[in-house]
Design a protein around this motif. Sequence first.
Motif, PDB file in Angstrom:
ATOM      1  N   ALA A  15      49.334  51.013  43.090  1.00  0.00           N
ATOM      2  CA  ALA A  15      48.715  49.914  43.835  1.00  0.00           C
ATOM      3  C   ALA A  15      49.241  48.572  43.340  1.00  0.00           C
ATOM      4  O   ALA A  15      49.494  47.655  44.131  1.00  0.00           O
ATOM      5  CB  ALA A  15      47.193  49.986  43.701  1.00  0.00           C
ATOM      6  N   ALA A  16      49.413  48.457  42.018  1.00  0.00           N
ATOM      7  CA  ALA A  16      49.956  47.213  41.456  1.00  0.00           C
ATOM      8  C   ALA A  16      51.358  46.958  42.001  1.00  0.00           C
ATOM      9  O   ALA A  16      51.697  45.827  42.400  1.00  0.00           O
ATOM     10  CB  ALA A  16      49.970  47.303  39.937  1.00  0.00           C
ATOM     11  N   TRP A  17      52.178  48.005  42.014  1.00  0.00           N
ATOM     12  CA  TRP A  17      53.557  47.860  42.507  1.00  0.00           C
ATOM     13  C   TRP A  17      53.566  47.425  43.974  1.00  0.00           C
ATOM     14  O   TRP A  17      54.394  46.602  44.387  1.00  0.00           O
ATOM     15  CB  TRP A  17      54.301  49.173  42.332  1.00  0.00           C
ATOM     16  N   SER A  18      52.642  47.951  44.754  1.00  0.00           N
ATOM     17  CA  SER A  18      52.580  47.610  46.180  1.00  0.00           C
ATOM     18  C   SER A  18      52.230  46.143  46.395  1.00  0.00           C
ATOM     19  O   SER A  18      52.462  45.599  47.482  1.00  0.00           O
ATOM     20  CB  SER A  18      51.558  48.489  46.894  1.00  0.00           C
ATOM     21  N   ARG A  19      51.685  45.508  45.378  1.00  0.00           N
ATOM     22  CA  ARG A  19      51.306  44.095  45.466  1.00  0.00           C
ATOM     23  C   ARG A  19      52.264  43.186  44.686  1.00  0.00           C
ATOM     24  O   ARG A  19      51.964  42.015  44.448  1.00  0.00           O
ATOM     25  CB  ARG A  19      49.871  43.896  44.947  1.00  0.00           C
ATOM     26  N   GLY A  20      53.416  43.744  44.280  1.00  0.00           N
ATOM     27  CA  GLY A  20      54.416  42.938  43.590  1.00  0.00           C
ATOM     28  C   GLY A  20      54.226  42.828  42.097  1.00  0.00           C
ATOM     29  O   GLY A  20      54.971  42.115  41.422  1.00  0.00           O
ATOM     30  N   LEU A  21      53.245  43.542  41.563  1.00  0.00           N
ATOM     31  CA  LEU A  21      52.984  43.523  40.125  1.00  0.00           C
ATOM     32  C   LEU A  21      53.711  44.677  39.439  1.00  0.00           C
ATOM     33  O   LEU A  21      53.949  45.722  40.032  1.00  0.00           O
ATOM     34  CB  LEU A  21      51.482  43.643  39.855  1.00  0.00           C
ATOM     35  N   GLY A  22      54.046  44.481  38.174  1.00  0.00           N
ATOM     36  CA  GLY A  22      54.616  45.542  37.366  1.00  0.00           C
ATOM     37  C   GLY A  22      53.565  46.078  36.416  1.00  0.00           C
ATOM     38  O   GLY A  22      52.601  45.383  36.066  1.00  0.00           O
ATOM     39  N   ALA A  23      53.745  47.323  36.001  1.00  0.00           N
ATOM     40  CA  ALA A  23      52.784  47.951  35.090  1.00  0.00           C
ATOM     41  C   ALA A  23      53.476  49.044  34.309  1.00  0.00           C
ATOM     42  O   ALA A  23      54.474  49.618  34.754  1.00  0.00           O
ATOM     43  CB  ALA A  23      51.604  48.529  35.869  1.00  0.00           C
TER      44      ALA A  23
ATOM     45  N   LEU B  30      43.298  39.427  42.677  1.00  0.00           N
ATOM     46  CA  LEU B  30      44.363  40.390  42.930  1.00  0.00           C
ATOM     47  C   LEU B  30      44.145  41.663  42.112  1.00  0.00           C
ATOM     48  O   LEU B  30      44.370  42.776  42.612  1.00  0.00           O
ATOM     49  CB  LEU B  30      45.720  39.767  42.594  1.00  0.00           C
ATOM     50  N   ILE B  31      43.701  41.511  40.882  1.00  0.00           N
ATOM     51  CA  ILE B  31      43.415  42.698  40.053  1.00  0.00           C
ATOM     52  C   ILE B  31      42.276  43.506  40.661  1.00  0.00           C
ATOM     53  O   ILE B  31      42.320  44.744  40.696  1.00  0.00           O
ATOM     54  CB  ILE B  31      43.082  42.275  38.607  1.00  0.00           C
ATOM     55  N   GLU B  32      41.259  42.830  41.167  1.00  0.00           N
ATOM     56  CA  GLU B  32      40.145  43.531  41.810  1.00  0.00           C
ATOM     57  C   GLU B  32      40.634  44.287  43.048  1.00  0.00           C
ATOM     58  O   GLU B  32      40.175  45.407  43.326  1.00  0.00           O
ATOM     59  CB  GLU B  32      39.044  42.536  42.176  1.00  0.00           C
ATOM     60  N   GLU B  33      41.573  43.695  43.774  1.00  0.00           N
ATOM     61  CA  GLU B  33      42.148  44.359  44.945  1.00  0.00           C
ATOM     62  C   GLU B  33      42.887  45.630  44.531  1.00  0.00           C
ATOM     63  O   GLU B  33      42.752  46.684  45.173  1.00  0.00           O
ATOM     64  CB  GLU B  33      43.101  43.393  45.653  1.00  0.00           C
ATOM     65  N   VAL B  34      43.669  45.534  43.448  1.00  0.00           N
ATOM     66  CA  VAL B  34      44.407  46.688  42.936  1.00  0.00           C
ATOM     67  C   VAL B  34      43.440  47.785  42.487  1.00  0.00           C
ATOM     68  O   VAL B  34      43.644  48.974  42.789  1.00  0.00           O
ATOM     69  CB  VAL B  34      45.338  46.258  41.782  1.00  0.00           C
TER      70      VAL B  34
ATOM     71  N   LYS C 127      43.270  55.330  27.841  1.00  0.00           N
ATOM     72  CA  LYS C 127      44.608  54.774  28.032  1.00  0.00           C
ATOM     73  C   LYS C 127      44.516  53.278  28.246  1.00  0.00           C
ATOM     74  O   LYS C 127      43.439  52.726  28.466  1.00  0.00           O
ATOM     75  CB  LYS C 127      45.292  55.396  29.267  1.00  0.00           C
ATOM     76  N   ALA C 128      45.693  52.645  28.214  1.00  0.00           N
ATOM     77  CA  ALA C 128      45.793  51.246  28.599  1.00  0.00           C
ATOM     78  C   ALA C 128      46.960  51.100  29.566  1.00  0.00           C
ATOM     79  O   ALA C 128      47.909  51.890  29.544  1.00  0.00           O
ATOM     80  CB  ALA C 128      45.994  50.354  27.376  1.00  0.00           C
ATOM     81  N   VAL C 129      46.870  50.105  30.415  1.00  0.00           N
ATOM     82  CA  VAL C 129      47.961  49.768  31.325  1.00  0.00           C
ATOM     83  C   VAL C 129      48.292  48.297  31.133  1.00  0.00           C
ATOM     84  O   VAL C 129      47.424  47.431  31.292  1.00  0.00           O
ATOM     85  CB  VAL C 129      47.568  50.028  32.801  1.00  0.00           C
ATOM     86  N   ALA C 130      49.545  48.030  30.737  1.00  0.00           N
ATOM     87  CA  ALA C 130      50.028  46.652  30.654  1.00  0.00           C
ATOM     88  C   ALA C 130      50.391  46.217  32.066  1.00  0.00           C
ATOM     89  O   ALA C 130      51.072  46.938  32.795  1.00  0.00           O
ATOM     90  CB  ALA C 130      51.239  46.571  29.734  1.00  0.00           C
ATOM     91  N   LEU C 131      49.945  45.019  32.453  1.00  0.00           N
ATOM     92  CA  LEU C 131      50.038  44.594  33.853  1.00  0.00           C
ATOM     93  C   LEU C 131      50.463  43.130  33.936  1.00  0.00           C
ATOM     94  O   LEU C 131      49.997  42.296  33.153  1.00  0.00           O
ATOM     95  CB  LEU C 131      48.670  44.776  34.520  1.00  0.00           C
ATOM     96  N   GLY C 132      51.315  42.835  34.893  1.00  0.00           N
ATOM     97  CA  GLY C 132      51.724  41.449  35.093  1.00  0.00           C
ATOM     98  C   GLY C 132      52.874  41.353  36.076  1.00  0.00           C
ATOM     99  O   GLY C 132      53.273  42.335  36.705  1.00  0.00           O
ATOM    100  N   TRP C 133      53.425  40.143  36.188  1.00  0.00           N
ATOM    101  CA  TRP C 133      54.568  39.923  37.079  1.00  0.00           C
ATOM    102  C   TRP C 133      55.837  40.351  36.351  1.00  0.00           C
ATOM    103  O   TRP C 133      56.102  39.895  35.247  1.00  0.00           O
ATOM    104  CB  TRP C 133      54.648  38.452  37.474  1.00  0.00           C
TER     105      TRP C 133
ATOM    106  N   ILE D  11      56.232  54.753  46.172  1.00  0.00           N
ATOM    107  CA  ILE D  11      56.415  55.923  45.304  1.00  0.00           C
ATOM    108  C   ILE D  11      57.838  56.001  44.770  1.00  0.00           C
ATOM    109  O   ILE D  11      58.071  56.243  43.574  1.00  0.00           O
ATOM    110  CB  ILE D  11      56.058  57.217  46.054  1.00  0.00           C
ATOM    111  N   MET D  12      58.821  55.790  45.638  1.00  0.00           N
ATOM    112  CA  MET D  12      60.213  55.930  45.234  1.00  0.00           C
ATOM    113  C   MET D  12      60.742  54.687  44.513  1.00  0.00           C
ATOM    114  O   MET D  12      61.686  54.771  43.723  1.00  0.00           O
ATOM    115  CB  MET D  12      61.087  56.232  46.454  1.00  0.00           C
ATOM    116  N   GLY D  13      60.129  53.543  44.765  1.00  0.00           N
ATOM    117  CA  GLY D  13      60.620  52.307  44.159  1.00  0.00           C
ATOM    118  C   GLY D  13      59.977  51.937  42.838  1.00  0.00           C
ATOM    119  O   GLY D  13      60.570  51.224  42.030  1.00  0.00           O
ATOM    120  N   ARG D  14      58.760  52.436  42.608  1.00  0.00           N
ATOM    121  CA  ARG D  14      58.043  52.049  41.395  1.00  0.00           C
ATOM    122  C   ARG D  14      58.777  52.502  40.135  1.00  0.00           C
ATOM    123  O   ARG D  14      59.339  53.580  40.070  1.00  0.00           O
ATOM    124  CB  ARG D  14      56.632  52.657  41.389  1.00  0.00           C
TER     125      ARG D  14
END
Length: 224
Positions: free
Chosen positions: A156-164, A25-29, A191-197, A7-10
């Motif tokens: 959830a993405a941030w918790s797995r090392g992904l940015g969004a 990984l996306i399915e996990e998120v 809405k849309a969410v851009a997602l990736g490393w 929460i504080m780092g995202r």
Amino acid sequence: MTFDEVIMGRRSTRGFKPDPVPRALIEEVLTLAMRAPSSMNTQPWNFTVVTGEPLDRIRAGNTERNMAGVPHSREFRIGQAFAGVHRERQIGVAKQLFGAMGIARDDADKRLDWVMRGFRQFDAPVCVIITYDRVLDGSDDTPFDCGAVTTSLVNAAWSRGLGAVINSQGIMQSPVVREHAGIAADQVIMKAVALGWPDEGFPANAVVSERKSVAEAARFVGFD
């Protein structure tokens, strides 16, 4: 990461590496995201996850139509332009981003390039399009639930090392999105969410938006 660290780092990611994101990984998120609260368990949300050539076609069509002056066709209501303190906060984060990117106030070319990045979903390798069932259109609970699941998704993405980053510019031209993402007529694009490393060398990714304090936002009644 602990919950607090997420929460504080995202932070919103606006610069991505081109590396693909595994479907598993996306399915996990998404599995984590869909534990979000839902009004009376209606779960109105659906996701269309786009990558590769279909996403490139959406980027191209969205950009071309916007540059040509085609009026936007966002399907979820936009509302009135921000004013007062809300406009001040919008300007504040823009100043933070432009400062990080070295975009001067009078640099029209760089400012336009920044807008174009939004239309291209910030060149992320994945775009998650959030839709809701059209039969629920007009319900106040439905957008509330979709907002909750989208917040859960980026955390959830941030918790797995992904940015969004939650992105509306990338769906401004809904006919393009519908055509190339194959979104059914019984869905409303919200809405849309851009997602990736995250690209750690991208200056805007270091920006942490300023937030008002608990003292400003909260009132406590009956505690004294």
